[in-house]
Design a protein around this motif. Structure first.
Motif, PDB file in Angstrom:
ATOM      1  N   GLN A   1       0.818  -1.196   0.000  1.00  0.00           N
ATOM      2  CA  GLN A   1       0.000   0.000   0.000  1.00  0.00           C
ATOM      3  C   GLN A   1       0.858   1.255   0.000  1.00  0.00           C
ATOM      4  N   VAL A   2       0.222   2.329  -0.455  1.00  0.00           N
ATOM      5  CA  VAL A   2       0.929   3.604  -0.541  1.00  0.00           C
ATOM      6  C   VAL A   2       1.329   4.090   0.852  1.00  0.00           C
ATOM      7  N   GLU A   3       0.457   3.865   1.842  1.00  0.00           N
ATOM      8  CA  GLU A   3       0.764   4.316   3.200  1.00  0.00           C
ATOM      9  C   GLU A   3       1.984   3.597   3.761  1.00  0.00           C
TER      10      GLU A   3
END
Length: 133
Positions: free
Chosen positions: A2-4
């Motif tokens: 994920q981007v996070e």
């Protein structure tokens, strides 16, 4: 991934590297600027934790006020350098004894981590943690 998660690792690495470079600089101006970079990375981590108020306070109070004060104090003092022997001019991290002590402590940490992992039942048997349910 994920981007996070990617953003977390980038900000965490940036904060750690900038913090290590703060204590490794000989020029106090660079140390202050790297401390501001470290505070900015910490502010990004607070945003990832859904704490925008703490992130804003981190930037406004620490990077905005205290670091500017440090920067002006460092610039205004401009202390002349003393003539010292070669041993005194060397950075404390470059001296042999702190490096040896640090190496011994690092080896002790690795040994303790290996001991703790060997005593953990799931890791020793090669079985991962099972999800409950």
């Amino acid at each position: 991934m994920q981007v996070e998660a990617v953003l977390f690792w980038v900000l965490a690495a940036g904060a750690v590297i900038a913090s290590l470079l703060v204590i490794g600089q000989r020029n106090p101006m660079y140390s202050v600027m790297l401390l501001i970079v470290s505070f900015a990375a910490l502010s990004g981590l607070y945003i990832l934790l859904d704490a925008p108020f703490v992130a804003a306070i981190q930037i406004i109070i620490y990077a905005g006020a205290i670091m500017v004060l440090f920067l002006f104090v460092v610039m205004l003092l401009n202390v002349p350098r003393e003539d010292a022997s070669e041993w005194d001019r060397a950075h404390p991290l470059y001296r042999p004894w702190p490096l040896r002590i640090g190496a011994v402590l690092a080896l002790a940490l690795v040994a303790e981590l290996a001991w703790a992992l060997m005593r953990t039942p799931g890791i020793r048997d090669g079985v991962g943690l099972q999800a409950a349910g």
